[in-house]
Every structure is written in structure tokens, then in C-alpha cells.
Design an enzyme around this catalytic site. Sequence first.
Site, short mmCIF file in Angstrom:
data_model
loop_
_atom_site.label_atom_id
_atom_site.label_comp_id
_atom_site.label_asym_id
_atom_site.label_seq_id
_atom_site.Cartn_x
_atom_site.Cartn_y
_atom_site.Cartn_z
N ASP A 14 0.97 -1.44 0.27
CA ASP A 14 -0.03 -0.28 0.13
C ASP A 14 0.63 0.92 -0.25
O ASP A 14 1.39 1.74 0.66
CB ASP A 14 -0.88 0.28 1.33
CG ASP A 14 -1.91 -1.30 1.14
OD1 ASP A 14 -1.68 -1.48 -0.23
OD2 ASP A 14 -2.73 -0.75 2.27
N GLY A 40 -3.40 -4.87 1.18
CA GLY A 40 -4.24 -6.03 0.41
C GLY A 40 -5.39 -6.27 1.51
O GLY A 40 -5.36 -6.96 2.43
N GLY A 222 -19.90 1.25 7.88
CA GLY A 222 -19.39 2.20 8.78
C GLY A 222 -19.93 2.71 10.17
O GLY A 222 -20.17 2.16 10.81
N GLY A 225 -23.15 1.29 11.64
CA GLY A 225 -23.53 0.01 12.04
C GLY A 225 -23.09 -1.03 10.79
O GLY A 225 -23.03 -0.52 9.48
N ALA A 249 -9.17 -0.20 5.12
CA ALA A 249 -9.13 -1.48 6.33
C ALA A 249 -10.15 -1.99 7.21
O ALA A 249 -9.84 -2.93 7.93
CB ALA A 249 -7.95 -2.04 6.94
N ALA A 250 -10.66 -0.70 7.90
CA ALA A 250 -12.06 -1.26 8.57
C ALA A 250 -12.91 -2.26 8.40
O ALA A 250 -13.21 -3.27 9.64
CB ALA A 250 -12.54 0.12 9.08
N GLY A 251 -12.89 -2.09 6.98
CA GLY A 251 -14.30 -3.44 6.31
C GLY A 251 -13.58 -4.49 6.73
O GLY A 251 -13.86 -5.43 6.53
N ASP A 252 -12.18 -4.31 6.22
CA ASP A 252 -10.89 -5.84 6.52
C ASP A 252 -11.29 -6.66 7.72
O ASP A 252 -11.01 -7.40 8.47
CB ASP A 252 -9.49 -5.48 5.79
CG ASP A 252 -9.58 -5.29 4.34
OD1 ASP A 252 -11.17 -5.84 3.60
OD2 ASP A 252 -8.69 -4.66 4.30
N ALA A 282 -9.88 -0.17 14.70
CA ALA A 282 -8.65 -0.04 12.67
C ALA A 282 -9.24 0.90 12.08
O ALA A 282 -8.12 1.52 11.39
CB ALA A 282 -9.06 -1.52 11.92
N SER A 291 -3.16 -1.51 11.36
CA SER A 291 -3.96 -0.78 12.56
C SER A 291 -5.51 -1.98 12.58
O SER A 291 -6.48 -1.33 13.93
CB SER A 291 -4.71 -0.15 11.65
OG SER A 291 -5.85 -0.70 10.67
O1 RIB Z 1 -9.85 -2.93 2.40
C1 RIB Z 1 -7.68 -2.04 2.55
C2 RIB Z 1 -7.37 -2.33 1.28
O2 RIB Z 1 -7.91 -2.65 -0.14
C3 RIB Z 1 -5.97 -2.55 1.54
O3 RIB Z 1 -4.99 -2.53 1.81
C4 RIB Z 1 -5.11 -2.37 0.13
O4 RIB Z 1 -4.12 -2.49 -0.53
C5 RIB Z 1 -6.35 -2.80 -1.37
O5 RIB Z 1 -6.67 -3.66 -1.30
#
Ligand code: RIB
Length: 304
Positions: A14, A40, A222, A225, A249-252, A282, A291
Amino acid sequence: MHNRIAVVGSLNIDLVVELDRMPSAGETVFGTSLQRHPGGKGLNQAVAAARLESEVHMIGAVGDDGSGDWLLGVVRRENIDARGIAQASGTSGTALIEVDSTGENRIIVIPGANNAVDPGAVAAHLTSLGAVDVVLTQGEVPIDAMVAAAETGRSIGARIVLNPAPVRDYPAELLRNVDVLVPNEHEAHELTGMPVGNMVDAVEAAQALQEKGPSCVIITRGDKGAVWTSPEGSGQSAAFKVSPVDTVAAGDAFCGGLASGLARGTTMAEAMRWGAAAGALAATIKGAVPSLPSLEKVTELLER
Ligand code: RIB
């Protein structure tokens, strides 16, 4: 349950630019900083689950450049099994990320080696793992690799969680093998063409997605909720109140937290709380992988 998760997904470098406001088309603006982080969606979700002390196996591909070695080092330091990560010739995946002073972001992904994830290798590696509770995948690897992940995951008795990000033309053969689909509002709107602005609309969009195969659909919203629909009914769950500085990356973190809860055998409602707590934390720290919260931090927020 074995608390074991296989993530079939992307690993990216990133490149994050902070700036006061996003430029308009044709405009030049100054940025305030440039940082390089591991990221990613696949790696972020794998790290999120590993920091919550699930056993995580990652299946993906990095390039044979220095960035690939750096990403493999991150995977190993996070106690994630890297045996399923191939090193393909060429460059590693890269994401260009802009974050403005309000914490909003825009992301462009250049897949690089992520496009080399091979469906046969995914199926073979998943089968070799034997007992897996959750297979977690996202849209940054080839669709045939996602199809193989879902089909093979089902055949070994795992629950399949799909984060359809970014939105692509996901085939029916993939969606019918998904147990839990986790789009955000934007993705849910793109996938259905339906409005998702309020809770009632979002539940209707979730139900439309449920008809494509997944037994459970969770739309993350977000700080509003999440709404969910499952065979037991539909509802919404509140977000934890935090002061966000960067929602990358909050969703991740939500998906990794959800998968970790499910792999431990919690109820769907509890797993969603784990996801919501990880996602909220995050958003309070800059960067993607940097994060992602520890089990201690998530437990503390859940108990507060
Ligand atoms: O969801 C965030 C991610 O989206 C980042 O880390 C970026 O690499 C993309 O994949």
C-alpha cells in the site's frame, strides 16, 4: 471447531498519500505525507483474524521482487501459515491509496502477482489442510480461484465467507457456494442496483442478495453499524463509537473479526460484534495492517 481459517486473497504493497482534500479531475494538489504499508484485502483480513488468535492459513501469490519477500516476512511475523503463498515472476500487487483530512479514502489496486493465484493450487492446498472452519475470500484474486476456494471449502466442510470487494461480475456458481456474504453499502448497491441509504432499504438489498445463494448477508454501514439477514430473520447491529482517523481496512478488520468469531463457534450475532469491534478499532489508527487490533483490545471494547 478448530478455530482454523483459510484466507484465499490478495497481498499488496500500500502506497498511502495523505492530503487535505482529494483533487478534482485535471487538478494538482499537494499531499502531506507518503507511507508504504503491507496491505491487500486478503492479507488484512488474514492478519485481523490472526491477531484475534485464530489459526490462519493464507493462500495467494506475491511477486519475485523485493516487495514479495517483504510481504512474506510480514505474513510469517503475524504467525500466519505462508505455505500456500506462491512467488510468481513479476511485481507484487500494489495499491495507491489517498486519505483526506476527513479520513475518507480512495483506492486503486494494480493486481500484479495476485492475478497468478491458480485455482488448482487453491483446491490442492485447501484439501491438504483438512479441517478448516472458515474459508474467507475477497475479489482481489482471479474469479476462478474464488470459485475453487468456495467449492473446495464446501467439500471439506468449511463455512464460506465472501467479501465482494471490489465489485465484479461474480458468477452464480460462486454465490451459490457462499454461506456469508459481507458487502459494504456501496458494494451492496452496485451488486443489486437497489437503494441502501436507510436500514429498511438495506435489509431489502440484503434479502435480494440472499436469493442468489448466501444463507446470511451482512451489509456493513460504517458508523451506522450493519444490517443482516439470515434464515432466522433480519436486523441491525450498532457500531461502536470511536473517533476515526483512517477507515482503510476497517471493513477488512470486520471480515477478519467475523471469521474469527465463526471459527471459534460463536453465534452469528456474537461474530458480528467481534467484527464490529475490530472494524471500529482499525479506524482509529492509520494504515491497513498497522491498524488491526489485538485480541486484548477487541475484548476490552466488547466488555466496555
Ligand atoms: O481494504 C483495504 C485494502 O484495499 C488496502 O490494503 C489495499 O491494498 C486494497 O486492497
